[in-house]
Design a protein around this motif. Structure first.
Motif, PDB file in Angstrom:
ATOM      1  N   GLY A  24      44.029  72.205  43.120  1.00 34.29           N
ATOM      2  CA  GLY A  24      44.110  70.867  42.536  1.00 34.29           C
ATOM      3  C   GLY A  24      44.583  69.833  43.530  1.00 34.29           C
ATOM      4  O   GLY A  24      44.252  69.889  44.714  1.00 34.29           O
ATOM      5  N   LYS A  25      45.381  68.914  43.041  1.00 27.85           N
ATOM      6  CA  LYS A  25      45.837  67.767  43.821  1.00 27.85           C
ATOM      7  C   LYS A  25      46.589  68.172  45.094  1.00 27.85           C
ATOM      8  O   LYS A  25      46.480  67.518  46.118  1.00 27.85           O
ATOM      9  CB  LYS A  25      46.727  66.894  42.942  1.00 27.85           C
ATOM     10  CG  LYS A  25      46.878  65.504  43.432  1.00 27.85           C
ATOM     11  CD  LYS A  25      47.578  64.651  42.402  1.00 27.85           C
ATOM     12  CE  LYS A  25      47.432  63.199  42.775  1.00 27.85           C
ATOM     13  NZ  LYS A  25      47.261  62.340  41.638  1.00 27.85           N
ATOM     14  N   GLY A  26      47.344  69.253  45.013  1.00 29.27           N
ATOM     15  CA  GLY A  26      48.120  69.706  46.172  1.00 29.27           C
ATOM     16  C   GLY A  26      47.281  70.270  47.299  1.00 29.27           C
ATOM     17  O   GLY A  26      47.736  70.396  48.427  1.00 29.27           O
ATOM     18  N   VAL A  50      37.713  74.739  42.222  1.00 35.06           N
ATOM     19  CA  VAL A  50      38.221  73.517  42.843  1.00 35.06           C
ATOM     20  C   VAL A  50      38.166  72.419  41.785  1.00 35.06           C
ATOM     21  O   VAL A  50      37.081  72.078  41.295  1.00 35.06           O
ATOM     22  CB  VAL A  50      37.391  73.122  44.083  1.00 35.06           C
ATOM     23  CG1 VAL A  50      37.946  71.852  44.709  1.00 35.06           C
ATOM     24  CG2 VAL A  50      37.364  74.253  45.099  1.00 35.06           C
ATOM     25  N   LEU A  51      39.318  71.892  41.419  1.00 31.35           N
ATOM     26  CA  LEU A  51      39.391  70.886  40.358  1.00 31.35           C
ATOM     27  C   LEU A  51      38.918  69.518  40.847  1.00 31.35           C
ATOM     28  O   LEU A  51      38.885  69.244  42.049  1.00 31.35           O
ATOM     29  CB  LEU A  51      40.824  70.783  39.837  1.00 31.35           C
ATOM     30  CG  LEU A  51      41.415  72.071  39.253  1.00 31.35           C
ATOM     31  CD1 LEU A  51      42.867  71.838  38.846  1.00 31.35           C
ATOM     32  CD2 LEU A  51      40.609  72.557  38.068  1.00 31.35           C
ATOM     33  N   GLN A  52      38.573  68.641  39.893  1.00 34.87           N
ATOM     34  CA  GLN A  52      38.082  67.299  40.214  1.00 34.87           C
ATOM     35  C   GLN A  52      39.119  66.462  40.959  1.00 34.87           C
ATOM     36  O   GLN A  52      38.770  65.628  41.776  1.00 34.87           O
ATOM     37  CB  GLN A  52      37.688  66.561  38.927  1.00 34.87           C
ATOM     38  CG  GLN A  52      36.497  67.180  38.204  1.00 34.87           C
ATOM     39  CD  GLN A  52      35.201  67.035  38.990  1.00 34.87           C
ATOM     40  OE1 GLN A  52      35.020  66.076  39.729  1.00 34.87           O
ATOM     41  NE2 GLN A  52      34.306  67.992  38.828  1.00 34.87           N
ATOM     42  N   GLY A  78      28.630  74.947  42.863  1.00 37.50           N
ATOM     43  CA  GLY A  78      29.311  73.908  42.101  1.00 37.50           C
ATOM     44  C   GLY A  78      30.689  73.702  42.686  1.00 37.50           C
ATOM     45  O   GLY A  78      30.837  73.468  43.880  1.00 37.50           O
ATOM     46  N   ASN A  79      31.711  73.797  41.866  1.00 36.65           N
ATOM     47  CA  ASN A  79      33.100  73.686  42.337  1.00 36.65           C
ATOM     48  C   ASN A  79      33.790  75.039  42.346  1.00 36.65           C
ATOM     49  O   ASN A  79      35.008  75.116  42.224  1.00 36.65           O
ATOM     50  CB  ASN A  79      33.876  72.691  41.466  1.00 36.65           C
ATOM     51  CG  ASN A  79      33.482  71.265  41.759  1.00 36.65           C
ATOM     52  OD1 ASN A  79      33.081  70.955  42.874  1.00 36.65           O
ATOM     53  ND2 ASN A  79      33.585  70.402  40.775  1.00 36.65           N
ATOM     54  N   THR A  80      33.014  76.107  42.472  1.00 39.23           N
ATOM     55  CA  THR A  80      33.560  77.462  42.460  1.00 39.23           C
ATOM     56  C   THR A  80      33.295  78.140  43.800  1.00 39.23           C
ATOM     57  O   THR A  80      32.178  78.092  44.316  1.00 39.23           O
ATOM     58  CB  THR A  80      32.937  78.286  41.320  1.00 39.23           C
ATOM     59  OG1 THR A  80      33.132  77.589  40.091  1.00 39.23           O
ATOM     60  CG2 THR A  80      33.582  79.655  41.217  1.00 39.23           C
TER      61      THR A  80
END
Length: 96
Positions: A24-26, A50-52, A78-80
């Motif tokens: 995420g953000k970190g 992987v988050l938005q 995608g985000n995986t």
């Protein structure tokens, strides 16, 4: 280094798995790399989501995790991210 046939085999195996980590953000940090290493030792094949709100690009995240955990990057879809590393103690997956 994995061959194309081995990557195809691992992608098929990973299809049914659920992501066990989220970036995420970190972003990627030392603690996350350590946990990914431990998970790879136990499972050999894992998915990471992987988050938005992640500040880093998914390709950068995948490269950092693969390098930090000394694992093979199987796929980014995608985000995986799908990572593989042969286990020393719990070898279950036999590559073709």
């Amino acid at each position: 280094m994995l061959t194309g046939k081995q990557k195809r085999f691992l992608r098929a195996k990973a299809h049914h798995l659920s992501p066990i980590f989220q970036v995420g953000k970190g972003g990627v940090n030392e603690n996350m790399v350590k946990q990914v290493q431990e998970a790879l030792e136990a499972r050999e094949l894992i998915k990471i989501s992987v988050l938005q709100n992640c500040d880093e690009d998914k390709d950068t995240v995948a490269a950092a995790l693969a390098e930090g955990a000394r694992a093979e990057l199987v796929q980014i879809i995608g985000n995986t991210i799908v990572l593989y590393k042969e286990s020393k103690n719990h070898k279950e997956i036999v590559l073709p």
